[in-house]
Design a protein around this motif. Structure first.
Motif, PDB file in Angstrom:
ATOM      1  N   GLY A 132       0.348  -0.956   0.289  1.00 28.61           N
ATOM      2  CA  GLY A 132       0.225  -0.204  -0.230  1.00 28.61           C
ATOM      3  C   GLY A 132       0.800   1.526  -0.312  1.00 28.61           C
ATOM      4  N   ARG A 133       1.859   0.836   1.106  1.00 26.11           N
ATOM      5  CA  ARG A 133       3.275   2.361   0.469  1.00 26.11           C
ATOM      6  C   ARG A 133       3.500   2.689  -0.430  1.00 26.11           C
ATOM      7  N   GLU A 134       3.892   2.303  -1.190  1.00 26.57           N
ATOM      8  CA  GLU A 134       4.345   1.653  -2.897  1.00 26.57           C
ATOM      9  C   GLU A 134       2.880   2.403  -3.913  1.00 26.57           C
ATOM     10  N   ILE A 135       2.118   1.889  -3.405  1.00 26.72           N
ATOM     11  CA  ILE A 135       0.938   2.265  -4.505  1.00 26.72           C
ATOM     12  C   ILE A 135       0.228   3.827  -3.326  1.00 26.72           C
ATOM     13  N   GLY A 136       0.503   3.735  -2.939  1.00 26.01           N
ATOM     14  CA  GLY A 136       0.180   5.238  -1.923  1.00 26.01           C
ATOM     15  C   GLY A 136       1.573   6.004  -3.067  1.00 26.01           C
ATOM     16  N   ALA A 137       2.649   6.206  -2.650  1.00 28.09           N
ATOM     17  CA  ALA A 137       3.819   7.082  -3.597  1.00 28.09           C
ATOM     18  C   ALA A 137       3.558   6.758  -4.729  1.00 28.09           C
ATOM     19  N   LEU A 138       3.426   6.126  -5.787  1.00 31.62           N
ATOM     20  CA  LEU A 138       3.268   6.137  -7.635  1.00 31.62           C
ATOM     21  C   LEU A 138       2.086   7.259  -6.886  1.00 31.62           C
ATOM     22  N   THR A 139       1.314   6.562  -6.517  1.00 29.75           N
ATOM     23  CA  THR A 139      -0.120   7.629  -7.195  1.00 29.75           C
ATOM     24  C   THR A 139       0.066   9.006  -6.609  1.00 29.75           C
ATOM     25  N   GLY A 140       0.641   9.184  -5.671  1.00 36.37           N
ATOM     26  CA  GLY A 140       1.457  10.102  -5.183  1.00 36.37           C
ATOM     27  C   GLY A 140       1.873  11.121  -5.943  1.00 36.37           C
ATOM     28  N   ARG A 141       3.004  10.511  -6.638  1.00 37.08           N
ATOM     29  CA  ARG A 141       3.479  11.797  -7.859  1.00 37.08           C
ATOM     30  C   ARG A 141       2.706  12.144  -9.047  1.00 37.08           C
ATOM     31  N   HIS A 142       1.777  11.498  -9.574  1.00 37.38           N
ATOM     32  CA  HIS A 142       1.045  11.804 -10.143  1.00 37.38           C
ATOM     33  C   HIS A 142      -0.580  12.606  -9.635  1.00 37.38           C
ATOM     34  N   LEU A 143      -0.366  13.635  -8.532  1.00 37.27           N
ATOM     35  CA  LEU A 143      -1.229  14.033  -7.582  1.00 37.27           C
ATOM     36  C   LEU A 143      -2.426  13.353  -7.952  1.00 37.27           C
ATOM     37  N   GLN A 144      -2.471  12.027  -7.293  1.00 39.40           N
ATOM     38  CA  GLN A 144      -3.779  11.160  -7.024  1.00 39.40           C
ATOM     39  C   GLN A 144      -3.610  10.736  -5.548  1.00 39.40           C
ATOM     40  N   THR A 145      -4.894  10.234  -5.113  1.00 40.29           N
ATOM     41  CA  THR A 145      -4.895  10.122  -3.886  1.00 40.29           C
ATOM     42  C   THR A 145      -5.641   8.639  -3.808  1.00 40.29           C
ATOM     43  N   ALA A 146      -4.446   7.529  -3.610  1.00 29.74           N
ATOM     44  CA  ALA A 146      -5.080   6.252  -3.869  1.00 29.74           C
ATOM     45  C   ALA A 146      -6.080   5.096  -2.899  1.00 29.74           C
ATOM     46  N   CYS A 147      -7.615   5.336  -2.781  1.00 24.80           N
ATOM     47  CA  CYS A 147      -8.422   4.400  -1.440  1.00 24.80           C
ATOM     48  C   CYS A 147      -7.746   3.372  -1.336  1.00 24.80           C
ATOM     49  N   LEU A 148      -7.037   3.350  -0.122  1.00 23.99           N
ATOM     50  CA  LEU A 148      -5.822   2.276   0.346  1.00 23.99           C
ATOM     51  C   LEU A 148      -6.373   1.469   1.796  1.00 23.99           C
ATOM     52  N   GLU A 149      -7.136   0.510   1.684  1.00 21.28           N
ATOM     53  CA  GLU A 149      -7.301  -0.459   2.529  1.00 21.28           C
ATOM     54  C   GLU A 149      -6.439  -1.796   2.938  1.00 21.28           C
ATOM     55  N   LEU A 150      -6.182  -1.205   4.046  1.00 19.57           N
ATOM     56  CA  LEU A 150      -5.034  -2.674   4.298  1.00 19.57           C
ATOM     57  C   LEU A 150      -4.713  -3.617   5.602  1.00 19.57           C
ATOM     58  N   GLY A 151      -3.513  -3.440   5.980  1.00 15.74           N
ATOM     59  CA  GLY A 151      -3.801  -4.492   7.517  1.00 15.74           C
ATOM     60  C   GLY A 151      -4.097  -4.022   8.637  1.00 15.74           C
ATOM     61  N   GLY A 152      -4.058  -4.925   9.160  1.00 14.66           N
ATOM     62  CA  GLY A 152      -4.497  -4.373  11.177  1.00 14.66           C
ATOM     63  C   GLY A 152      -3.921  -5.345  11.886  1.00 14.66           C
ATOM     64  N   LYS A 153      -3.519  -4.852  13.156  1.00 16.93           N
ATOM     65  CA  LYS A 153      -2.976  -5.502  14.032  1.00 16.93           C
ATOM     66  C   LYS A 153      -4.307  -5.054  15.510  1.00 16.93           C
ATOM     67  N   ASN A 154      -5.290  -6.015  15.029  1.00 19.06           N
ATOM     68  CA  ASN A 154      -6.638  -5.006  15.851  1.00 19.06           C
ATOM     69  C   ASN A 154      -6.061  -5.484  17.238  1.00 19.06           C
ATOM     70  N   PRO A 155      -7.084  -4.821  17.907  1.00 24.23           N
ATOM     71  CA  PRO A 155      -7.140  -5.612  19.574  1.00 24.23           C
ATOM     72  C   PRO A 155      -8.129  -5.259  20.050  1.00 24.23           C
ATOM     73  N   LEU A 156      -8.768  -6.565  20.800  1.00 25.86           N
ATOM     74  CA  LEU A 156     -10.186  -6.750  21.405  1.00 25.86           C
ATOM     75  C   LEU A 156      -9.473  -7.034  23.345  1.00 25.86           C
ATOM     76  N   VAL A 157     -10.252  -5.533  23.967  1.00 28.78           N
ATOM     77  CA  VAL A 157     -10.007  -4.879  25.414  1.00 28.78           C
ATOM     78  C   VAL A 157     -10.759  -5.845  25.969  1.00 28.78           C
ATOM     79  N   VAL A 158     -10.852  -6.026  26.799  1.00 27.72           N
ATOM     80  CA  VAL A 158     -12.238  -6.945  27.896  1.00 27.72           C
ATOM     81  C   VAL A 158     -11.830  -6.710  29.245  1.00 27.72           C
ATOM     82  N   THR A 159     -13.169  -6.010  29.538  1.00 29.36           N
ATOM     83  CA  THR A 159     -12.980  -4.949  30.832  1.00 29.36           C
ATOM     84  C   THR A 159     -13.589  -5.749  31.856  1.00 29.36           C
ATOM     85  N   PRO A 160     -13.796  -5.213  32.963  1.00 27.62           N
ATOM     86  CA  PRO A 160     -13.688  -6.386  34.072  1.00 27.62           C
ATOM     87  C   PRO A 160     -14.986  -5.944  34.155  1.00 27.62           C
ATOM     88  N   SER A 161     -16.052  -5.735  33.772  1.00 27.27           N
ATOM     89  CA  SER A 161     -17.640  -5.597  33.705  1.00 27.27           C
ATOM     90  C   SER A 161     -17.892  -6.364  32.659  1.00 27.27           C
TER      91      SER A 161
END
Length: 543
Positions: free
Chosen positions: A262-291
């Motif tokens: 995604g960084r490479e795609i964003g850099a490539l489109t940026g050189r042409h004054l475009q903004t790509a629509c980027l949906e990339l990876g995740g390290k998604n957290p799940l929080v468990v509270t006392p309640s």
């Protein structure tokens, strides 16, 4: 050009999958090619797409094209765009609605093909196909709601307006873990708003991609050149995209995949004054509270972490559990993981195989990230006769099956905590205060999805305010989307662009402002405002 009106067509089923079992080896192996301007375009070499649950089952031979075919498809799409944009938006909406009906009629056969080619459990595959239908149903209405505005002018005898215009030609590049749902999030709104498309799907889901394309073009009756499909590897895709951008044939890029690419795609489109629509990876957290309802949290963590064998961008990365519940949560969670059904994705299982051999190879690297201070529960690695899993469904020797893995004691600085692990690994850590939990949740620098389990509204709202993720679930999984809600992330998970719902319209349209002066004289806006103020006997800087 074929008719764009859905009213003359029935939503008849199309032959998009083998007739019976998703793992049937009696089906004649098909060869799939790129489709440009309605014509099959063979590539210069082929690769086999294998069923990851049964590596003896060749789902199809994929003819991969060189970059010049991508560029040729972009030229075709560019030439077709004006005529497609001239079709009234409500008519384009009806075409999208008809596609939804065609997909609905073919949902089970398409889902079986998804299961066969990428190993996604059938129930999940069918849910993914239904996401296409939901997306089409939503965007039918948007065909009548591509609203502009009438804006008051500061000058007399003058009207101001805004209009949405299509961006032009869109390149869509998608991963194969959601081979039909995610492409629909780009392709449906792009078509609805008057754009034409060049789509490059993943090589390991190419047969499904051709079935998807057939449903849209042959079943939906789209004109030739409006929706083009190109099969190519990563290097040739990049070369073709680069050339197409340099020559002005591509006006927007949508990309779903890794943060690195995604960084490479964003850099490539940026050189042409475009903004790509980027949906990339995740390290998604799940929080468990006392309640939290602990059983519900365990259920949510199980599906979040191991649905699609942990190969979603929204898959659970780390459970962040309050220290008072840590031991009990780990006991219940590891018991649930140990009891979960794993195996043949055509059966009723939580998780099937990894998507493709390249992901299995990468997953082996993640196993090496376990450190001495970590606690690993259960067996790890590939499931085989020599490394078995109790209750395995089917024959593990046939496919790319791996043990689901829980690793306790991960902390910031550990690769298992900091980096996305695309596969069935879930980390666990503990916290003392909610502020600490939020800091831990944000620490890896991704910002796609997140979850909190709590019955305390104050904790829920504090978490929502503090978390960097674009999507927050309260007492629900980190995974899951609805067609009318924005989907996307921040940080290493994306550039803030959003898919789905009305918000995606800003990715595929550009605002145009129009001022219409019918005074019969030149009015110079701010230069003439002082005279208007004087005529009214006041000035703006006077109270």
């Amino acid at each position: 050009m074929r008719s764009t009106s859905p009213s003359r067509r029935s939503a008849a089923p199309l032959p998009v999958s083998p007739p019976e079992h998703p793992r049937s080896t009696t089906t004649v192996t098909r060869t799939v090619t790129s489709v440009v301007d309605g014509q099959a375009v063979p590539g210069d070499h082929t690769v086999a797409s294998l069923n990851p649950a049964d590596l003896d089952d060749v789902v199809g031979e994929v003819s991969l094209a060189p970059g010049r075919i991508f560029t040729a498809a972009a030229v075709v799409a560019k030439n077709a765009q004006r005529a497609w944009a001239d079709v009234p938006a409500p008519v384009r909406g009806r075409a999208i609605a008809h596609i939804g009906r065609v997909v609905e009629e073919n949902a089970e056969s398409l889902a079986r093909l998804v299961t066969r080619e990428i190993g996604k459990p059938y129930a999940e595959a069918l849910g993914e196909v239904r996401e296409i239908v939901d997306t089409c149903d939503f965007f039918l209405g948007e065909g009548r709601r591509l609203y502009g505005q009438t804006v008051p002018s500061e000058m007399p005898d003058k009207q101001l307006f805004t209009f949405r215009n299509p961006v032009g030609t869109v390149a869509v590049i998608t991963a194969g873990n959601f081979p039909v749902a995610v492409p629909s999030w780009y392709i449906v709104p792009a078509l609805l708003t008057g754009n034409t498309i060049v789509w490059k799907p993943a090589e390991y889901s190419a047969v499904v991609s051709n079935a998807f394309h057939d449903l849209f073009v042959k079943g939906g009756g789209l004109p030739d050149g409006v929706f083009n499909l190109v099969h190519a590897d990563g290097a040739e895709t990049y070369a073709g995209l680069q050339e197409s951008l340099e020559l002005g044939y591509i006006d927007k890029v949508g990309f779903t995949g890794s943060s690195e690419v995604g960084r490479e795609i964003g850099a490539l489109t940026g050189r042409h004054l475009q903004t790509a629509c980027l949906e990339l990876g995740g390290k998604n957290p799940l929080v468990v509270t006392p309640s939290a309802d602990l059983d519900l949290a365990v259920e949510g963590a199980l599906f979040s972490g191991f649905g699609t064998a942990g190969q979603r961008c929204t898959s659970l990365g780390t459970v962040i559990v309050h220290e008072s519940l840590h031991d009990e949560f780990v006991r219940r969670f590891t018991a649930a993981v140990g009891a979960a059904a794993v195996g043949d994705p055509a059966q009723d299982v939580l998780m099937g195989p990894l998507l493709d051999a390249k992901f299995a190879e990468r997953y082996e690297k993640f196993l090496g990230w376990v450190q001495p201070q970590h606690t690993v529960y259960g067996p790890t690695g590939r499931i085989t006769a020599g490394n078995p899993r109790d209750g395995f469904v089917g024959d593990p020797e046939k496919g790319l099956f791996y043990h689901p893995m829980v690793v306790d004691g991960v902390r910031p600085g550990d690769e298992l905590f900091d980096e996305e692990t695309f596969g069935p690994i879930v980390g666990v850590t503990s916290y003392t205060t909610l502020d600490e939990a939020i800091d831990l949740a944000n620490a890896p620098g991704y910002g796609l999805s997140s979850s909190i389990y709590t019955t305390n509204p104050a904790d829920a709202f504090a978490y929502r305010r503090g978390i960097s993720a674009g999507m927050v679930s309260i007492n629900n999984s980190t995974s899951g989307a609805e067609a009318h809600l924005p989907f996307g992330g921040n940080g290493k998970s994306g550039n803030g662009s959003r898919q789905s719902g009305m918000w995606v319209l800003d990715q595929f349209t550009r605002w145009q402002s129009v001022n219409w002066d019918y005074s019969g004289r030149l009015q110079k806006a701010q230069m003439d405002v002082a005279d208007l103020d004087a005529d009214l006997g006041f000035r703006l800087d006077e109270s």
